[in-house]
Design an enzyme around this catalytic site. Structure first.
Site, PDB file in Angstrom:
ATOM      1  N   GLY A 191       0.824  -1.212   0.000  1.00  0.00           N
ATOM      2  CA  GLY A 191       0.000   0.000   0.000  1.00  0.00           C
ATOM      3  C   GLY A 191       0.851   1.252   0.000  1.00  0.00           C
ATOM      4  O   GLY A 191       2.025   1.208  -0.364  1.00  0.00           O
ATOM      5  N   ASN A 192       0.252   2.374   0.364  1.00  0.00           N
ATOM      6  CA  ASN A 192       0.981   3.647   0.392  1.00  0.00           C
ATOM      7  C   ASN A 192       0.436   4.517   1.518  1.00  0.00           C
ATOM      8  O   ASN A 192      -0.511   4.140   2.198  1.00  0.00           O
ATOM      9  CB  ASN A 192       0.890   4.341  -0.978  1.00  0.00           C
ATOM     10  CG  ASN A 192      -0.541   4.628  -1.369  1.00  0.00           C
ATOM     11  OD1 ASN A 192      -1.207   5.443  -0.749  1.00  0.00           O
ATOM     12  ND2 ASN A 192      -1.036   3.930  -2.400  1.00  0.00           N
TER      13      ASN A 192
END
Ligand code: CTP
Ligand code: CA
Length: 226
Positions: free
Chosen positions: A33-34
């Protein structure tokens, strides 16, 4: 109530907003993810609602969404694309604030990957679908607004995305600047339009940035009613 005070220039327009950072599962307990919080997308959803739009917020953020709007929760890039495709024909404007994970594990392990004795873990990744590029190919009357999260060469990189994805507007932000980007309560953005017009905004709360984005969209010749 802010809705009563806001201009109703989006009355009954169908606006799709995406928010948050998509997550690509690796195993039942881990994902790629981020750092995106979803706050910019939530602010856009709220601002469009205040201006009279019929808003659907497609979100990959775990934060509680604004209560006024219709919410579709997604996790991966593929799920976000499917949610948009289902609603795209009926939409007037798409505001693509989500930070989409660009790569996903080629395989998702059915069970938790154990650390075992292995010194290193090699994960094979493949690109996710480019949602905006897909929507551009389906585009009829819809206005497409993209974001560009950059750490260098802000204007050149954002300008390239504006052209490549055939957008009506791109909102560029340098996510390394204090007061801008992921997780922040404020943002510092520059608008780039297809004709080469550029507008730099000062540091502003995200709800104010959202209203400025909506203002910019109303100046487009493709804005409904213009
Ligand atoms: N975007 C998308 N689908 C993807 C990746 C990005 O729709 N798979 C959208 C984002 O929602 C954003 C815009 O494209 O509105 C630009 O995203 P950004 O991550 O800045 O650019 P990328 O095109 O992914 O290029 P890169 O990350 O390599 O800079
Ligand atoms: Ca990206």
């Amino acid at each position: 109530c802010r809705r009563a005070l806001a201009p109703q220039d989006y009355r009954d327009l169908v606006v799709l907003v995406t928010a948050g950072g998509t997550r690509e599962p690796l195993d039942p307990v881990r994902y790629i993810g981020n750092y995106s919080s979803g706050k910019m997308g939530y602010a856009l959803a709220r601002a469009a609602w205040e201006r009279g739009a019929r808003v659907t917020l497609i979100t990959a953020s775990p934060l509680p969404p604004p209560p006024e709007v219709e919410v579709v929760r997604v996790q991966t890039a593929a799920e976000m694309l499917a949610a948009l495709e289902e609603r795209f024909t009926g939409a007037d404007i798409v505001l693509k604030a989500a930070a989409v994970a660009d790569f996903r594990p080629v395989a998702r392990a059915a069970q938790k990957i154990k650390k075992g004795q292995q010194g290193e873990l090699i994960i094979h990744l493949e690109p996710t679908v480019d949602i905006l590029a897909c929507l551009s190919r389906m585009k009829e009357r819809q206005i497409l607004v993209g974001f560009a999260a950059e750490t260098e060469d802000l204007l050149a990189n954002a300008g390239q995305k504006l052209r490549d994805k055939q957008l009506d507007l791109i909102v560029a932000n340098d996510v390394t600047r204090p007061g801008a980007g992921f997780g922040s309560e404020t943002n510092i953005v520059t608008f780039l339009f297809p004709g080469g017009r550029k507008e730099e905004l000062p540091q502003l709360p995200k709800l104010e940035v959202a209203h400025r984005i909506l203002d910019a969209v109303t100046t487009l010749s493709r804005f409904p009613g213009r």
